[in-house]
Design a protein around this motif. Structure first.
Motif, short mmCIF file in Angstrom:
data_model
loop_
_atom_site.label_atom_id
_atom_site.label_comp_id
_atom_site.label_asym_id
_atom_site.label_seq_id
_atom_site.Cartn_x
_atom_site.Cartn_y
_atom_site.Cartn_z
N PRO A 40 -12.41 -10.85 3.83
CA PRO A 40 -13.39 -11.27 2.98
C PRO A 40 -12.84 -11.67 1.37
O PRO A 40 -12.14 -10.73 1.12
N LEU A 41 -13.20 -12.66 0.80
CA LEU A 41 -12.83 -12.96 -0.46
C LEU A 41 -13.21 -11.97 -1.54
O LEU A 41 -12.85 -12.23 -2.62
N GLU A 64 -9.23 -1.87 -4.94
CA GLU A 64 -9.49 -0.56 -4.82
C GLU A 64 -9.86 -0.16 -3.26
O GLU A 64 -9.15 0.92 -2.88
N GLU A 65 -10.34 -1.24 -2.78
CA GLU A 65 -10.57 -0.93 -1.24
C GLU A 65 -9.11 -0.91 -0.37
O GLU A 65 -8.83 -0.37 0.30
N ALA A 66 -8.45 -2.06 -0.98
CA ALA A 66 -7.06 -1.98 -0.34
C ALA A 66 -6.01 -0.72 -0.53
O ALA A 66 -5.38 -0.26 0.34
N THR A 68 -4.82 1.59 2.59
CA THR A 68 -3.31 2.06 2.85
C THR A 68 -2.93 3.38 2.55
O THR A 68 -2.22 4.11 3.22
N LYS A 69 -4.10 4.20 1.66
CA LYS A 69 -3.73 5.75 1.49
C LYS A 69 -4.58 6.79 2.39
O LYS A 69 -4.58 7.72 2.35
N GLY A 70 -5.50 5.98 3.09
CA GLY A 70 -6.30 6.43 4.06
C GLY A 70 -7.35 7.18 3.51
O GLY A 70 -8.07 8.30 3.85
N ILE A 71 -7.77 6.77 2.31
CA ILE A 71 -8.82 7.64 1.45
C ILE A 71 -10.27 6.90 1.84
O ILE A 71 -10.56 5.91 2.09
N GLU A 72 -11.19 7.59 2.07
CA GLU A 72 -12.49 7.33 2.70
C GLU A 72 -13.46 7.38 1.74
O GLU A 72 -14.61 6.94 2.06
N THR A 99 -14.57 -2.12 -8.92
CA THR A 99 -14.66 -3.30 -8.23
C THR A 99 -13.58 -4.64 -8.60
O THR A 99 -14.15 -5.19 -9.39
N THR A 100 -12.36 -4.07 -8.49
CA THR A 100 -11.47 -5.26 -9.05
C THR A 100 -11.23 -6.16 -7.86
O THR A 100 -10.64 -5.83 -7.12
#
Ligand code: SAM
Length: 424
Positions: free
Chosen positions: A32-33, A38-40, A44-48, A54-55
């Motif tokens: 999704p564009l 932050e989501e990425a 990668t860090k497995g944070i839920e 929202t950058t």
């Protein structure tokens, strides 16, 4: 950081069509564009837990859009931004610095760039769409609801409208806060105690700025605009023999004092109507002798009731109408436009305190266009004069906002509106 985010850094120069090709490849892969930094990171860090900012890729484009871009490169970036916007990039989402994409361009002094214009246009479209969604009470169904509905023989009504997570991270588009307090709820405001200080009118406990005297020059401009509506049609200088001016919202009486001054200079008889709803303000008006002034008519109560009355009775039409209230929203002003077309003389002028979205310049720009569009639906055209407002954020010993809960005007320029019937 993902490949999509890397792409938005424009590290490879020149910027060519290959950027668009790669962006479209990511789309085909189902990325999704609107995927945020932050989501990425969380992925990668497995944070839920949900990120608080929202950058978006559009933010990154605005941060990294090269100032020295050539004309060809600019065209590619425009196309890149169009694709992002087409696939859902939010024009008013805020990043980890509290900025929208447009704010980032403002900070980089790139307000004249084509991508700023694209963002403003997208903001206008989004606001119009949102209005339609609200008007027709369009309901959105969450994915799991869709699944359950398609699996069930008896579809259930979705119980509530979806609040998107992004909503909390959107820049405010209204002049005042979202909380149900005096600043945004009329009934609460009208029963809230007010206090006059040397340079402001505030709500007593919460210190919301109802009116502040840094607006004095803007009020003077407003008063002058109203008297321009005193001139007869097709005439350079001939005035109506009777001029009616209406100010909605007395506040500190700054504009009304100026109207009185201009009325005294006018060769015509000027009747000055003031509509005011708050009991504390009405009390102050009585104490200060406004009720006793010749040719002043005080309309006690909300304009929604008072103007309805005038319209029903008929016989009174205005050369000038000024609107500056508190704890009302853009929807209220849209409602006012109905009265304006009914009560303004053909050569009359309507104006208002233009603080719409003025806590962020990009939102202010979106509202500038929205107002023009909305007025054109009423057969009215709006001409803005851009006025610099120096020193509105500073005074010798601090800021004008020091004693006020929150600033409602953060732009260095004020768009002063003068509205007339189209073709007049
Ligand atoms: C920002 S102040 C107006 C300041 C004024 N332009 C001046 O020059 O001092 C807003 C005023 O609008 C009044 N007001 C708010 N809602 C109103 C309504 N629906 N009808 C009439 N007056 C209203 C408030 O009580 C307040 O006095």
């Amino acid at each position: 950081m993902s490949d999509l985010h890397d792409l938005c850094h424009f590290t490879e120069r020149p910027i060519t069509k290959s950027y668009i090709t790669t962006l479209r490849q990511y789309l085909k892969l189902g990325i999704p564009l609107t995927y945020t930094v932050e989501e990425a990171y969380n992925y990668t860090k497995g944070i839920e837990t949900d990120p608080t900012s929202t950058t978006t890729p559009l933010h990154l484009v605005c941060r990294h859009y090269p100032e020295d871009a050539t004309d060809d490169e600019i065209k590619i970036v425009e196309e890149f931004v169009s694709v992002l916007l087409e696939y859902g990039a939010g024009w008013c989402l805020v990043d980890d610095k509290g900025d929208t994409p447009g704010c980032t361009l403002v900070k980089r002094e790139l307000r004249n760039s084509p991508i700023y214009r694209q963002i403003v246009e997208s903001g206008v479209r989004a606001e119009l769409l949102l209005r339609k969604v609200e008007e027709y009470q369009v309901e959105f169904i969450e994915e799991d609801q869709i699944e359950s509905q398609t699996n069930e023989t008896q579809p259930e009504e979705p119980e509530e409208h979806i609040e998107t997570e992004a909503k909390d991270q959107e820049a405010s588009t209204s002049k005042y806060s979202e909380k149900p307090d005096a600043a945004c709820d009329q009934q609460t405001y009208l029963s809230t105690k007010l206090e006059y200080t040397d340079d402001a009118l505030l709500t007593k406990d919460a210190k919301d700025g109802v009116m502040m005297d840094w607006e004095t020059d803007l009020m003077h401009l407003g008063a002058q605009s109203l008297f321009k509506g005193g001139k007869l049609l097709d005439s350079e200088s001939e005035l109506d023999s009777e001029i009616n001016v209406l100010n909605i919202g007395f506040g500190m009486g700054i504009i009304d004092t100026k109207i009185q001054e201009l009325a005294a200079q006018s060769p015509s008889t000027v009747t000055h109507y003031i509509c005011e709803a708050h009991p504390d303000v009405l009390l102050k008006m009585r104490k200060d002798g406004w009720y006793d002034k010749p040719n002043v008519v005080v309309l006690e109560g909300r304009w929604q009731d008072q103007l309805d009355d005038i319209l029903q009775k008929g016989g009174v039409f205005f050369n000038g109408i000024y609107y500056d209230t508190f704890s009302e929203h853009y929807e209220d002003m849209l409602e006012l436009f109905d009265y304006v077309v009914g009560l303004l003389k053909p050569h009359g002028v309507f104006s208002f305190f233009n603080g719409l979205g003025a806590d962020r310049w990009v939102v202010y720009d979106v509202y500038r266009k929205l107002v023009e569009l909305d007025l054109s639906n009423y057969g009215l055209s709006c001409v803005y004069t851009d006025v610099n407002i120096p020193n509105h954020t500073k005074k010798e010993d601090g800021s004008v906002w020091d004693d006020v809960k929150r600033s409602y005007f953060e732009c260095p320029v004020y768009y002063h509106p003068e509205i007339r019937f189209i073709d007049i």
